[in-house]
Design a protein around this motif. Structure first.
Motif, PDB file in Angstrom:
ATOM      1  N   VAL A 416       0.856  -1.183   0.000  1.00  0.00           N
ATOM      2  CA  VAL A 416       0.000   0.000   0.000  1.00  0.00           C
ATOM      3  C   VAL A 416       0.891   1.233   0.000  1.00  0.00           C
ATOM      4  O   VAL A 416       2.019   1.201   0.482  1.00  0.00           O
ATOM      5  CB  VAL A 416      -0.948   0.063   1.227  1.00  0.00           C
ATOM      6  N   CYS A 417       0.342   2.306  -0.550  1.00  0.00           N
ATOM      7  CA  CYS A 417       1.104   3.551  -0.650  1.00  0.00           C
ATOM      8  C   CYS A 417       1.179   4.220   0.723  1.00  0.00           C
ATOM      9  O   CYS A 417       0.147   4.437   1.352  1.00  0.00           O
ATOM     10  CB  CYS A 417       0.419   4.471  -1.659  1.00  0.00           C
ATOM     11  N   PRO A 418       2.382   4.539   1.211  1.00  0.00           N
ATOM     12  CA  PRO A 418       2.484   5.169   2.530  1.00  0.00           C
ATOM     13  C   PRO A 418       1.922   6.589   2.545  1.00  0.00           C
ATOM     14  O   PRO A 418       1.603   7.104   3.606  1.00  0.00           O
ATOM     15  CB  PRO A 418       3.992   5.181   2.800  1.00  0.00           C
ATOM     16  N   ALA A 419       1.765   7.193   1.388  1.00  0.00           N
ATOM     17  CA  ALA A 419       1.260   8.560   1.350  1.00  0.00           C
ATOM     18  C   ALA A 419      -0.262   8.619   1.398  1.00  0.00           C
ATOM     19  O   ALA A 419      -0.830   9.563   1.927  1.00  0.00           O
ATOM     20  CB  ALA A 419       1.772   9.285   0.108  1.00  0.00           C
ATOM     21  N   CYS A 420      -0.927   7.618   0.832  1.00  0.00           N
ATOM     22  CA  CYS A 420      -2.387   7.719   0.750  1.00  0.00           C
ATOM     23  C   CYS A 420      -3.120   6.426   1.112  1.00  0.00           C
ATOM     24  O   CYS A 420      -4.344   6.428   1.215  1.00  0.00           O
ATOM     25  CB  CYS A 420      -2.817   8.168  -0.636  1.00  0.00           C
ATOM     26  N   GLY A 421      -2.401   5.331   1.291  1.00  0.00           N
ATOM     27  CA  GLY A 421      -3.058   4.098   1.686  1.00  0.00           C
ATOM     28  C   GLY A 421      -3.683   3.315   0.535  1.00  0.00           C
ATOM     29  O   GLY A 421      -4.269   2.262   0.752  1.00  0.00           O
ATOM     30  N   ARG A 434       3.951   0.905  -7.910  1.00  0.00           N
ATOM     31  CA  ARG A 434       3.345   2.220  -7.986  1.00  0.00           C
ATOM     32  C   ARG A 434       2.032   2.315  -7.215  1.00  0.00           C
ATOM     33  O   ARG A 434       1.267   1.360  -7.186  1.00  0.00           O
ATOM     34  CB  ARG A 434       3.028   2.578  -9.442  1.00  0.00           C
ATOM     35  N   CYS A 435       1.797   3.486  -6.685  1.00  0.00           N
ATOM     36  CA  CYS A 435       0.534   3.779  -6.027  1.00  0.00           C
ATOM     37  C   CYS A 435      -0.563   3.894  -7.085  1.00  0.00           C
ATOM     38  O   CYS A 435      -0.367   4.516  -8.116  1.00  0.00           O
ATOM     39  CB  CYS A 435       0.672   5.096  -5.263  1.00  0.00           C
ATOM     40  N   THR A 436      -1.721   3.278  -6.821  1.00  0.00           N
ATOM     41  CA  THR A 436      -2.817   3.351  -7.796  1.00  0.00           C
ATOM     42  C   THR A 436      -3.776   4.495  -7.484  1.00  0.00           C
ATOM     43  O   THR A 436      -4.726   4.707  -8.207  1.00  0.00           O
ATOM     44  CB  THR A 436      -3.634   2.046  -7.808  1.00  0.00           C
ATOM     45  N   ILE A 440      -6.106  10.700  -5.680  1.00  0.00           N
ATOM     46  CA  ILE A 440      -6.229  11.116  -4.285  1.00  0.00           C
ATOM     47  C   ILE A 440      -4.897  11.165  -3.561  1.00  0.00           C
ATOM     48  O   ILE A 440      -4.802  11.649  -2.454  1.00  0.00           O
ATOM     49  CB  ILE A 440      -7.161  10.144  -3.527  1.00  0.00           C
ATOM     50  N   CYS A 441      -3.833  10.649  -4.193  1.00  0.00           N
ATOM     51  CA  CYS A 441      -2.552  10.530  -3.494  1.00  0.00           C
ATOM     52  C   CYS A 441      -1.884  11.898  -3.356  1.00  0.00           C
ATOM     53  O   CYS A 441      -1.621  12.559  -4.349  1.00  0.00           O
ATOM     54  CB  CYS A 441      -1.645   9.591  -4.271  1.00  0.00           C
ATOM     55  N   PRO A 442      -1.590  12.342  -2.135  1.00  0.00           N
ATOM     56  CA  PRO A 442      -0.982  13.663  -1.987  1.00  0.00           C
ATOM     57  C   PRO A 442       0.374  13.775  -2.688  1.00  0.00           C
ATOM     58  O   PRO A 442       0.737  14.840  -3.175  1.00  0.00           O
ATOM     59  CB  PRO A 442      -0.817  13.830  -0.469  1.00  0.00           C
ATOM     60  N   ALA A 443       1.091  12.658  -2.753  1.00  0.00           N
ATOM     61  CA  ALA A 443       2.416  12.703  -3.381  1.00  0.00           C
ATOM     62  C   ALA A 443       2.303  12.978  -4.878  1.00  0.00           C
ATOM     63  O   ALA A 443       3.235  13.463  -5.497  1.00  0.00           O
ATOM     64  CB  ALA A 443       3.154  11.392  -3.137  1.00  0.00           C
ATOM     65  N   GLN A 444       1.171  12.651  -5.455  1.00  0.00           N
ATOM     66  CA  GLN A 444       1.034  12.782  -6.906  1.00  0.00           C
ATOM     67  C   GLN A 444       0.144  13.942  -7.317  1.00  0.00           C
ATOM     68  O   GLN A 444      -0.041  14.196  -8.499  1.00  0.00           O
ATOM     69  CB  GLN A 444       0.422  11.494  -7.481  1.00  0.00           C
ATOM     70  N   ARG A 445      -0.420  14.626  -6.318  1.00  0.00           N
ATOM     71  CA  ARG A 445      -1.470  15.589  -6.627  1.00  0.00           C
ATOM     72  C   ARG A 445      -1.078  16.683  -7.599  1.00  0.00           C
ATOM     73  O   ARG A 445      -1.754  16.908  -8.594  1.00  0.00           O
ATOM     74  CB  ARG A 445      -1.952  16.247  -5.334  1.00  0.00           C
TER      75      ARG A 445
END
Ligand code: ZN
Length: 688
Positions: A416-421, A434-436, A440-445
Motif C-alpha cells: 500500500v502507498c504510505p502517502a495515501c493508503g 506504484r501507487c494506484t 487522491i494521493c498527496p504525493a502525486q497531486r
C-alpha cells in the motif's frame, strides 16, 4: 524502470506514448539534477530510462520526437538566466580509473606526438564543484557563465561577483581579453552548516556539496548567492587575446599573480611515472581535505604540445581525470522508508545511523527498488556497507551479515502507498511498484493537476504549472474537482500578487467553459498510466458515454468477466493497458474522486466508431507512397474498421487516393482519372 512491454512487442501507438512519457520523465530528471540540483533517482535508473528511450527510437525511427531526450545532453538551461556562449568551448575530460588506464593515456599521447621521452605533467586535485567561465576585459571581470552544455552556459555574472575569490580586477598586467576557467565549490563544513540551516527553515536539503554549490550559484537573486559560502579555484584558460605562458604550470603562476586561488596541492611532475605516487598521496589526504575531490587531473604541461595533441570531439588528448575509487563506510540501517514520487513510484530509502563517508556525513542512502532489497537481503537493523562516488546519491552496497541481529526478519515491501493508503501494484516485468491512488494521493497531486489542465486534457487557459503549484500551496486544490470551485474565489484571485481583475476573470471564464468536456479528453485527463490521448480516444469511441464506460470498467475489474475480455480486445488496448485501467477502478477512493469530478461536469457522448456514420464508410481508398504517422497495414486496418474498402490499384471506382511521400504512378493515375487525392494529414483529419 524497465517497462512491462518488451520493445519487440510494442505496438506503434504504445511506442509513441511511451516515448512521450519518457521525454517528460527524462526532462523532469534532467531538471531535478541540473537545474534544481536535487536528483531524485540514481544514475543507474536514469541511464535505464535513456537506454529504453534509445531502444524504442531504434525500432521506431519514424516516431523520434522533436523534443527527444536523445537529441539533448544533460544540463538543460533554466529559463531564469540568459544564455552566454563561451568563446572557446569548455571541455569535458576523459577518465582513468586505475594505473593501467592512466599509462594508456600517456602512451597514446606520446605515440601521437611521436616521442619517447617522458611527459612533463601538471597534477591538480579534481574539485567536485561547478565549472565556470570568467571573462575579463582590460583586467576587469565583465561576464561569467556556468559550463552548461560546454558551448553555452547561463549568465551568472551577478552571482559570481558576490564570491570573494573571483577578483573584480586582475592584479598587474593582463591581456585585453581573457577567459579564465575554474571550479566554484563549497567546503564540507559549509555544506553541513548550510544543510542544517535549510532543514531548520523547512527548505530543501542538498544531496552533496556539488549540488549545494550549484544550487547556490544558480540563484536568481544574487543576495542569496552572497549569503552562501562559495569559493573558487582557477585552473584553465579559454580565449586569450595574447599568449600568457608557454606552459600550464607557468599559467597557474600567472593566475596566482592576478589574484586567483589555485589549488595549493597542485604539482609539476617531471615525468608520468611520478603520477602514481602523487595519486596515492592525494587519495590518502582526501578525507582530511576541507572540500570534496573525486580524483586528480593530469595535464600535459607544455602548451605547444597541448595544441599539437588537440581534441577528440569535446575531449582533449592532453588531459585526463584519474578518478578515485568510490568511498565506503559501514553503519547501521535504522529504518527503510518508502518515498512516493510524483508519478506514484514507491522508492525505498535507507535511514542510517549518520556516518562520515569521505568527509561527508551521510544519514540516508538509496536502496533503488524492491528487487535490490531482496537481492542484497537488506534488513532493518543490519550493518551495511555504504558507498559515495562523486555526485552520486550514497547507496547501500551490501550487508555485513556477520553483524546481523539474531531477531532480524527479511524486509517485506509494502503493497500500500504510505502517502495515501491506496494499493501499490507492480506490473509483471516492472521494477517499480506504484501507487494506484492517482486522483487522491498527496504525493502525486500537483503532477496530476498539471496533467489535468494540460492542452490535450482540459486545456484550461491561464492555468500553468506555477499557478497550479501556487493554488495548491494555498490549500485550494486537493483534487481536480476543486479546479471547478476556483471561480467562487475570483475576487480572492484578483487580489493576489501578479493577478488582477481581468486575468482572474479570464481564468474563471476558461474554467467554466470547460465544464462541458468530451469523453476522450475526460478519460485522458485522469492521468491513468498508459492512457494517453490515443488510448483515451479508443476508449471513448468504444464505450460512448461516461456512465457506460464507468460501469464497464467496474465490471472489467473482475478477471475473466466478459467486460474484461471486451476491454482487452479493443484494437490498440491489449491486456497491459487493460490492467492499468482495472487497477485504477479497483481503488474505491479513485471512484469517489472520479464521481466527485464527474458531478461538476457535463461529459459529452463520444461518436461511436460505427462504420455506418463515418465519412469514409463504403468508400474505396488507395494508399500510395510512404506514410509518416502510421504504417501501411495500420492505415489499412483503420480504414477498414471505419467501413472503407482498401485496394491496391487506382481505378475510376476509387474514391480517395491518400498520397504519402515519394508517391509515384498511382498519384499520377489518380490525377488522370480525376480521382480525389489527399495528403496524409488531410486523411488523418477525416478519420479522426
Ligand atoms: Zn499514494
Amino acid at each position: 524502470m524497465n517497462s512491462a512491454i518488451p520493445i519487440d512487442a510494442l505496438t506503434e501507438a504504445e511506442a509513441a506514448e511511451e516515448l512521450a512519457q519518457l521525454a517528460r520523465d527524462i526532462a523532469h530528471h534532467d531538471a531535478a539534477y541540473h537545474t534544481h540540483d536535487a536528483p531524485e533517482i540514481s544514475d543507474a535508473d536514469y541511464d535505464a530510462l535513456r537506454q529504453r528511450n534509445a531502444a524504442i527510437e531504434a525500432r521506431f525511427p519514424t516516431l523520434i520526437r522533436a523534443d527527444s531526450p536523445s537529441a539533448r545532453v544533460g544540463g538543460a538551461l533554466e529559463s531564469g538566466f540568459a544564455k552566454l556562449r563561451h568563446r572557446v568551448p569548455m571541455l569535458s575530460l576523459d577518465n582513468a580509473f586505475d594505473a593501467m588506464e592512466f599509462t594508456e593515456f600517456c602512451t597514446r599521447a606520446k605515440r601521437f606526438l611521436g616521442r619517447t621521452e617522458p611527459l612533463t605533467l601538471v597534477a591538480e586535485p579534481k574539485i567536485d564543484g561547478l565549472s565556470i567561465n570568467l571573462t575579463y576585459e582590460h583586467g576587469r571581470f565583465v561576464r561569467g557563465a556556468t559550463r552548461g552544455d560546454g558551448s553555452e552556459g547561463e549568465d551568472v555574472t551577478a552571482n559570481l561577483r558576490t564570491i570573494q575569490s573571483v577578483p573584480a580586477e586582475l592584479l598587474g598586467k593582463a591581456p585585453a581579453l581573457i577567459e579564465i576557467r575554474g571550479e566554484v565549490f563549497i567546503t564540507k563544513a559549509d555544506f553541513l552548516a548550510l544543510n542544517q540551516i535549510q532543514a531548520q527553515a523547512g527548505a530543501r536539503v542538498f544531496a552533496n556539496p556539488r549540488n549545494a554549490a550549484a544550487g547556490s550559484l544558480r540563484q536568481l537573486d544574487p543576495r542569496i548567492t552572497a549569503s552562501r559560502p562559495l569559493s573558487l579555484f582557477a585552473y584553465a584558460q579559454g580565449e586569450s587575446s595574447e599568449p600568457v605562458a608557454a606552459t600550464h604550470w607557468a599559467y597557474l603562476q600567472r593566475l596566482k599573480d592576478w589574484g586567483f586561488d589555485v589549488n595549493p596541492l597542485s604539482r609539476l611532475l617531471d615525468n608520468e611515472t611520478d603520477a602514481e605516487a602523487f595519486q596515492i598521496k592525494i587519495s590518502l589526504a582526501r578525507s582530511g581535505l576541507g572540500y570534496d575531490i573525486d580524483g586528480v587531473v593530469y595535464k600535459v604541461d607544455d602548451l605547444g604540445l597541448q595544441r599539437r595533441l588537440g581534441f577528440v570531439s569535446r575531449t582533449p588528448r592532453w588531459a585526463i581525470a584519474w578518478k578515485f575509487p568510490a568511498e565506503q563506510a559501514t553503519t547501521v540501517l535504522r529504518e527503510i522508508r518508502i518515498q512516493v514520487g510524483r508519478t506514484g513510484a514507491l522508492t525505498p530509502v535507507a535511514e542510517l545511523e549518520p556516518v562520515n563517508v569521505g568527509g561527508v556525513l551521510v544519514a540516508r542512502a538509496t536502496l533503488h527498488n524492491e528487487d535490490e532489497i531482496t537481492r542484497k537481503d537488506v534488513r532493518v537493523g543490519d550493518t551495511v556497507v555504504l558507498q559515495r562516488a562523486g555526485d552520486v546519491i550514497p547507496q547501500v552496497v551490501s550487508v555485513v551479515t556477520e553483524r546481523r541481529p539474531a531477531d532480524s526478519v527479511a524486509y517485506s515491501f509494502p503493497d500500500v502507498c504510505p502517502a495515501c493508503g491506496s494499493h501499490a501494484v507492480r506490473p509483471p516485468g516492472e521494477a517499480v511498484r506504484r501507487c494506484t491512488g492517482g486522483l487522491i494521493c498527496p504525493a502525486q497531486r500537483v503532477e496530476r493537476l498539471i496533467h489535468f489542465v494540460s492542452r490535450p486534457a482540459f486545456d484550461i487557459d491561464g492555468l500553468g504549472d506555477k499557478t497550479i503549484q501556487e493554488f495548491f500551496n494555498e490549500g485550494w486544490l486537493h483534487g481536480p474537482a476543486d479546479l471547478f470551485k476556483l471561480p467562487e474565489r475570483e475576487g480572492e484571485i484578483a487580489k493576489r500578487e501578479g493577478w488582477g481583475k481581468v486575468s482572474a476573470r479570464n481564468l474563471c471564464r476558461a474554467i467554466v467553459a470547460r465544464r462541458t468536456i468530451t469523453l476522450e479528453r475526460f478519460i485522458f485527463a485522469l492521468g491513468i498510466r498508459r492512457i494517453g490521448a490515443t488510448n483515451a480516444k479508443l476508449l471513448a469511441r468504444h464505450y460512448g458515454t461516461f456512465a457506460n464506460w464507468r460501469a464497464q470498467m467496474f465490471a472489467a475489474s473482475q478477471i475473466g468477466s466478459d467486460e474484461r475480455v471486451e476491454l482487452g480486445s479493443i484494437s490498440g488496448i491489449g491486456p497491459t493497458i487493460a490492467e492499468e485501467l482495472t487497477d485504477f477502478f479497483a481503488e474505491a477512493r479513485n471512484i469517489a474522486a472520479l464521481d466527485e469530478l464527474a458531478a461538476e461536469l457535463t461529459i459529452e457522448e463520444a461518436v461511436h466508431a460505427d462504420a455506418s456514420d463515418s465519412l469514409i464508410a463504403g468508400k474505396t481508398v488507395v494508399f500510395t507512397g510512404t506514410l509518416e504517422t502510421m504504417t501501411r497495414p495500420e492505415a489499412k486496418a483503420r480504414a477498414e474498421a471505419l467501413g472503407a474498402k482498401v485496394t491496391d490499384s487506382v481505378s475510376k471506382k476509387t474514391d480517395f487516393v491518400v498520397v504519402g511521400v515519394d508517391a509515384g504512378s498511382k498519384a499520377r493515375k489518380a490525377a488522370e482519372l480525376g480521382v480525389r487525392t489527399m495528403t496524409e494529414a488531410e486523411w488523418q483529419e477525416m478519420v479522426s
